[in-house]
Enzyme design. Structure first.
Site, PDB file in Angstrom:
ATOM      1  NE  ARG A  21       6.157   4.928   4.119  1.00 29.59           N
ATOM      2  CZ  ARG A  21       4.914   4.428   4.109  1.00 29.59           C
ATOM      3  NH1 ARG A  21       3.891   5.227   4.346  1.00 29.59           N
ATOM      4  NH2 ARG A  21       4.704   3.149   3.891  1.00 29.59           N
ATOM      5  NE  ARG A  59       7.564  -1.660  -0.503  1.00 27.17           N
ATOM      6  CZ  ARG A  59       6.410  -1.560   0.133  1.00 27.17           C
ATOM      7  NH1 ARG A  59       6.329  -0.911   1.256  1.00 27.17           N
ATOM      8  NH2 ARG A  59       5.338  -2.102  -0.381  1.00 27.17           N
ATOM      9  CG  ASP A  72       4.207   0.514  -5.798  1.00 22.09           C
ATOM     10  OD1 ASP A  72       4.681   0.506  -4.655  1.00 22.09           O
ATOM     11  OD2 ASP A  72       3.156  -0.091  -6.105  1.00 22.09           O
ATOM     12  CE1 TYR A  79      -2.452  -3.657  -3.157  1.00 15.53           C
ATOM     13  CE2 TYR A  79      -1.097  -5.356  -4.163  1.00 15.53           C
ATOM     14  CZ  TYR A  79      -1.393  -4.533  -3.091  1.00 15.53           C
ATOM     15  OH  TYR A  79      -0.635  -4.582  -1.948  1.00 15.53           O
ATOM     16  NE  ARG A 101       6.293  10.639   1.090  1.00 17.22           N
ATOM     17  CZ  ARG A 101       5.372  10.089   1.859  1.00 17.22           C
ATOM     18  NH1 ARG A 101       4.810   8.966   1.487  1.00 17.22           N
ATOM     19  NH2 ARG A 101       5.021  10.629   2.992  1.00 17.22           N
TER      20      ARG A 101
HETATM   21  O1  CP3 Z   1      12.510  -2.213  -2.596  1.00 17.58           O
HETATM   22  C1  CP3 Z   1      12.638  -1.017  -2.946  1.00 17.58           C
HETATM   23  O2  CP3 Z   1      13.299  -0.174  -2.288  1.00 17.58           O
HETATM   24  C2  CP3 Z   1      12.048  -0.603  -4.276  1.00 17.58           C
HETATM   25  C3  CP3 Z   1      10.815   0.053  -4.234  1.00 17.58           C
HETATM   26  C4  CP3 Z   1       9.509  -0.680  -4.035  1.00 17.58           C
HETATM   27  C5  CP3 Z   1       8.372   0.002  -3.548  1.00 17.58           C
HETATM   28  N1  CP3 Z   1       7.302  -0.843  -3.628  1.00 17.58           N
HETATM   29  C6  CP3 Z   1       8.374   1.380  -3.080  1.00 17.58           C
HETATM   30  C7  CP3 Z   1       7.259   1.840  -2.254  1.00 17.58           C
HETATM   31  C8  CP3 Z   1       9.113  -1.978  -4.345  1.00 17.58           C
HETATM   32  C9  CP3 Z   1       9.941  -3.147  -4.836  1.00 17.58           C
HETATM   33  C10 CP3 Z   1       7.707  -2.069  -4.087  1.00 17.58           C
HETATM   34  C11 CP3 Z   1       6.915  -3.273  -4.346  1.00 17.58           C
HETATM   35  C12 CP3 Z   1       5.517  -3.332  -3.873  1.00 17.58           C
HETATM   36  N2  CP3 Z   1       4.570  -2.350  -3.868  1.00 17.58           N
HETATM   37  C13 CP3 Z   1       4.900  -4.528  -3.448  1.00 17.58           C
HETATM   38  C14 CP3 Z   1       5.568  -5.888  -3.423  1.00 17.58           C
HETATM   39  C15 CP3 Z   1       6.421  -6.079  -2.246  1.00 17.58           C
HETATM   40  C16 CP3 Z   1       5.669  -6.267  -0.960  1.00 17.58           C
HETATM   41  O3  CP3 Z   1       5.794  -5.393  -0.103  1.00 17.58           O
HETATM   42  O4  CP3 Z   1       4.993  -7.297  -0.841  1.00 17.58           O
HETATM   43  C17 CP3 Z   1       3.570  -4.225  -3.106  1.00 17.58           C
HETATM   44  C18 CP3 Z   1       2.530  -5.207  -2.571  1.00 17.58           C
HETATM   45  C19 CP3 Z   1       3.366  -2.849  -3.390  1.00 17.58           C
HETATM   46  C20 CP3 Z   1       2.089  -2.069  -3.267  1.00 17.58           C
HETATM   47  C21 CP3 Z   1       2.288  -0.949  -2.337  1.00 17.58           C
HETATM   48  N3  CP3 Z   1       2.948   0.218  -2.659  1.00 17.58           N
HETATM   49  C22 CP3 Z   1       1.947  -0.897  -0.969  1.00 17.58           C
HETATM   50  C23 CP3 Z   1       1.194  -1.979  -0.208  1.00 17.58           C
HETATM   51  C24 CP3 Z   1       2.444   0.319  -0.478  1.00 17.58           C
HETATM   52  C25 CP3 Z   1       2.470   0.785   0.942  1.00 17.58           C
HETATM   53  C26 CP3 Z   1       1.447   1.750   1.310  1.00 17.58           C
HETATM   54  C27 CP3 Z   1       1.779   2.329   2.667  1.00 17.58           C
HETATM   55  O5  CP3 Z   1       1.268   3.398   2.901  1.00 17.58           O
HETATM   56  O6  CP3 Z   1       2.548   1.715   3.432  1.00 17.58           O
HETATM   57  C28 CP3 Z   1       3.054   0.988  -1.551  1.00 17.58           C
HETATM   58  C29 CP3 Z   1       3.724   2.313  -1.494  1.00 17.58           C
HETATM   59  C30 CP3 Z   1       5.207   2.282  -1.526  1.00 17.58           C
HETATM   60  N4  CP3 Z   1       5.926   1.608  -2.454  1.00 17.58           N
HETATM   61  C31 CP3 Z   1       6.093   2.982  -0.662  1.00 17.58           C
HETATM   62  C32 CP3 Z   1       7.394   2.720  -1.111  1.00 17.58           C
HETATM   63  C33 CP3 Z   1       8.690   3.266  -0.584  1.00 17.58           C
HETATM   64  C34 CP3 Z   1       5.699   3.898   0.478  1.00 17.58           C
HETATM   65  C35 CP3 Z   1       5.182   5.150  -0.171  1.00 17.58           C
HETATM   66  C36 CP3 Z   1       5.422   6.377   0.619  1.00 17.58           C
HETATM   67  O7  CP3 Z   1       6.520   6.959   0.504  1.00 17.58           O
HETATM   68  O8  CP3 Z   1       4.485   6.782   1.298  1.00 17.58           O
END
Ligand code: CP3
Length: 355
Positions: free
Chosen positions: A31, A27, A77, A154, A40
Site C-alpha cells: 500500500r 512486503r 498472503d 490465526y 487493488r
Molecule cells: O512481501 C511481499 O510483498 C509479498 C506479499 C505478502 C503479503 N503478506 C501481502 C499482504 C507477504 C509475504 C505476506 C505475509 C504475511 N501476511 C504475514 C507474515 C509477514 C509479517 O508481516 O509478519 C502475515 C502475519 C500476514 C497476515 C496479514 N495479511 C496481515 C497481518 C495483513 C495486514 C492487514 C492490514 O490491514 O494491514 C495482511 C494483508 C496483506 N498481505 C496486505 C498485503 C500487501 C495488505 C492488504 C491490503 O492491500 O489491504
C-alpha cells in the site's frame, strides 16, 4: 550457476561471493505504492487480487519497475493456506485478517486436513508460473508460507491477537490438540512450498511472525520443532539449481543459534539485534537476512542511507548477507525512502568489498 541475469540474492543465501549486498524488502509490493492501491481498487479487494494470477503478477513487478531490487516475492498472503483448509478468510477495514470458522471445538481440530496445493491453491501456483515468465530471467522469485505456529495462531484466535489467549490456553491445557493442528499444518506447508518450487519459485521463505511471543521452552516445542520438520521436507534442488530457504522468526534473536541449527540456509533477523553480533554467534553456518528497522524509512533520505550503512558495516565484508528490513515495509513509507535505501545498500556494500 544459474541462467539468471542477476543471481546475487541466491548466491548470498548460499554464502557464495558477490560483488555487492543484494536486497529486497518484506512486503515490497503493497500500500505504500500508489500503483498497488490502483491495481487493488481494480481487483475489488485484497483477496480478489491474490486470486487473480495476472493481477498478482502485475503487483509483484511494480516495486521492481521502480527500484533495483535483487529479488521478487510472490504476491499472496500466508493465510491462503488456512483459507484452503476451509476456515473462510476475509479482511475487514482496520481490523486486518479474520476467519469465519476459527478452530474452537475439538471435532473441528480433528477434522482438519492438509489441502492439495494443486486444487484449492492452484491460483497461487498459476501466479508463481506467470510471475516467473514475466521476470524472464531478470531476478529470482521468492515463494513463501507462514510457519505452522504462526498459521495456528490465526486459525485458533480467528484473527490478529494482542495476548494470544486462546492459543496459549490450548498450548498449556491441551497440547495434544495443538500438536495435531501443528502437525497437519506442517504437512500443508511442506506440500504448499514444494508446489511453489515446482511451479518456479527459486527460493522460499517461512514467516514465523509470532514465534517471538513464546517462552524459550514453548518456542522449541510449538514453533521450532515444526520449522525443522518443514525445512527437512523441502525440495533442495530443482533443474540442477539449489533452492535456498530462509527461516524468519520475528523476536527470535534470543534463540538464533538454535534456529541456525535446524538445517535452513538463511535466518531472517528482526531489527532488535545488532547483525554483527548475530553473525558472531552463528558464524558462517547460515546466511543472515535483515535487519533495518522499517521505521527508519520515515526519516529523511540521508538518515536512511546512514542507517543502512551502519547495518552493512556491522555485518562487515563477509559473504552471506541479504539486506532487508527487520519486518514488513509500512504502508506509510514515502516511496522516495526506498530509492535512497537501495542506492545506499548497493553503493556502500561495493565499497566495503573493494575498499
Ligand atoms: O512481501 C511481499 O510483498 C509479498 C506479499 C505478502 C503479503 N503478506 C501481502 C499482504 C507477504 C509475504 C505476506 C505475509 C504475511 N501476511 C504475514 C507474515 C509477514 C509479517 O508481516 O509478519 C502475515 C502475519 C500476514 C497476515 C496479514 N495479511 C496481515 C497481518 C495483513 C495486514 C492487514 C492490514 O490491514 O494491514 C495482511 C494483508 C496483506 N498481505 C496486505 C498485503 C500487501 C495488505 C492488504 C491490503 O492491500 O489491504
Amino acid at each position: 550457476m544459474s541462467r539468471l541475469r542477476n543471481d546475487t540474492f541466491l548466491r548470498a543465501l548460499l554464502r557464495q561471493p558477490t560483488d555487492y549486498t543484494p536486497l529486497w524488502l518484506m512486503r515490497q509490493a503493497g500500500r505504500y505504492l500508489p500503483e498497488y492501491c490502483e491495481t487493488r481498487r481494480r481487483a475489488g479487494s485484497f483477496m480478489d487480487l491474490c486470486r487473480n494470477p495476472a493481477l498478482a503478477c502485475e503487483v509483484t513487478l511494480q516495486p521492481l519497475a521502480r527500484y533495483e531490487l535483487d529479488a521478487a516475492i510472490l504476491f499472496s498472503d500466508i493465510l491462503t493456506v488456512p483459507d484452503a483448509m476451509g476456515l473462510g478468510l476475509y479482511f475487514t477495514e482496520g481490523e486486518g485478517p479474520r476467519f469465519e470458522r476459527p478452530l474452537r471445538e475439538e471435532w473441528e481440530i480433528r477434522n482438519l486436513s492438509a489441502p492439495d496445493p494443486h486444487l484449492e491453491l492452484q491460483y497461487v501456483m498459476d501466479a508463481v508460473a506467470e510471475i516467473r515468465r514475466a521476470l524472464d530471467g531478470s531476478v529470482p522469485l521468492i515463494g513463501f508460507s507462514g510457519s505452522p505456529w504462526t498459521l495456528a495462531c490465526y486459525m485458533v484466535e480467528g484473527g490478529s491477537s494482542s495476548d494470544y489467549r486462546r492459543i496459549k490456553t490450548l498450548a498449556y491445557s491441551r497440547p495434544d490438540l495443538l500438536h495435531h493442528i501443528l502437525s497437519v499444518t506442517a504437512d500443508a506447508v511442506i506440500a504448499y512450498l514444494n508446489a511453489q518450487i515446482e511451479s518456479g519459485a527459486q527460493a522460499v521463505m517461512v514467516f514465523d511472525s509470532w514465534g517471538g511471543v513464546l517462552s524459550e521452552d514453548a518456542y522449541r516445542t510449538f514453533s521450532l520443532a515444526y520449522l525443522e520438520r518443514v525445512v527437512a521436507g523441502l525440495i533442495r534442488e530443482r533443474d540442477g539449481e539449489r533452492v535456498p530457504n530462509i527461516v524468519f522468526t520475528k523476536g527470535g534473536g534470543l534463540w538464533l543459534e538454535r534456529i541456525a541449527d535446524i538445517g535452513c540456509d538463511a535466518v531472517g533477523l528482526d531489527w532488535t539485534m545488532d547483525i554483527g553480533r548475530a553473525r558472531a554467534r552463528v558464524g558462517d553456518r547460515v546466511a543472515l537476512q535483515g535487519n533495518l528497522d522499517p521505521s527508519v524509512l520515515f526519516a529523511p533520505p540521508d538518515v536512511v542511507a546512514a542507517e543502512a550503512c551502519k547495518v552493512l558495516d556491522s555485518f562487515g565484508p563477509h559473504d552471506g548477507h541479504v539486506f532487508n528490513l527487520g519486518h514488513g515495509i509500512s504502508q506509510f513509507t514515502p516511496p522516495e525512502s526506498v530509492s535512497a535505501l537501495v542506492e545506499a545498500v548497493h553503493d556502500h556494500s561495493r565499497r566495503i568489498r573493494r575498499p
